[in-house]
Design an enzyme around this catalytic site. Sequence first.
Site, PDB file in Angstrom:
ATOM      1  CB  THR A  20      -1.020  -0.165   1.239  1.00 35.07           C
ATOM      2  OG1 THR A  20      -1.525   1.145   1.434  1.00 35.07           O
ATOM      3  CG2 THR A  20      -0.236  -0.364   2.567  1.00 35.07           C
TER       4      THR A  20
ATOM      5  CE1 TYR B  99      -3.840  -2.185   5.074  1.00 34.82           C
ATOM      6  CE2 TYR B  99      -3.704   0.233   4.388  1.00 34.82           C
ATOM      7  CZ  TYR B  99      -3.655  -1.246   4.002  1.00 34.82           C
ATOM      8  OH  TYR B  99      -3.883  -1.631   2.607  1.00 34.82           O
TER       9      TYR B  99
END
Length: 327
Positions: free
Chosen positions: A117, A141
């Site tokens: 990501t 995350y």
Amino acid sequence: MDNILVTGGAGYIGSHACKALRAAGFNPVTYDNLVTGWEDAVKFGPFERGDLLDRARLNEVFAAYRPVAVMHFAALSQVGESMQAPGKYWLNNAGGSLTLIEAAAAAGCQRFVFSSTCATYGDQDNVVLDEQSVQLPINAYGASKRAIEDMLSDFGASHGIESVIFRYFNVAGADPEGEIGEFHQPETHLIPLILDAIDGKRAALTIFGTDYDTPDGTCIRDYVHVCDLVDAHILGLNWLVDGKGSRAFNLGTGAGFSVREVMERAAMVTGKPVPCSEGPRRAGDCTKLVSGSKRAEDELGWRPKRSTLEHMVADAWRWHQSGHYAK
Ligand code: UDP
């Protein structure tokens, strides 16, 4: 037909990847614990229910299918939640991936296509984010995903694992043929929430922060269509099969849109206003995340075809209205 183990194949991106894999002549074997995925999204190959942290179950599945590669999507992916419950993210994402990588290495499966990501880059004050940018995540995350990138690199040195790492920007849209689409429970992503607000499934969209240092004060993101994104995964898989070795690629378009711009575009495409209210910033959000790299285009030959906001909103809207949501 070669088997590809698709972790998270019952989820939003994983199910679109399974469709693309099947079309490209592979047999996608979904491995999913159905915590955030949906069994009725598994339409393009076999389904094996299991958890990433369950090494015995993983061993069984590797032995049964002898996959030539793993496409690893399974993860918790909510930035906000990761700030409230970081332990969940470290255990599921980092711990689960470690178990998976060890099981793959033990089974002699040495190719990984991994969904990372842009959140691994963190908040870099309007610099262009390319693959050489320093990775300084500001939420759990992103930190858990960066740790998995490091694991893959270490297992490359020790066990010959080769990995194509894709750092996604914001994924949106749905299968234009309407077979699959996005459905999270609870939903936290901007475009499906806008569509919910438009058709009255929720009262209003809350804009998270209007005081960012951007032209209209709202966060800027780079949106990429899920079908273009999974096309890149097929190219990445072929890159590994061709023996080209480990490589990281950003997947974004290089164009940034603010929250307000996305709302405007959604109102235009649907012909309906977006009920909204202004709220405080969401913890962990970066001001601006825009992909600044052409590496995927230059080296993989990736050519995004549907990644305009109009296409993404229109495909998501068609899916949204179709009533195809998993029960
Ligand atoms: N966002 C928002 N309201 C919402 C959900 C998201 O204003 O209800 C904003 C969020 O702050 C971010 C952008 O929309 O700037 C995209 O958020 P999303 O959760 O879709 O993806 P993320 O960028 O966190 O991966």
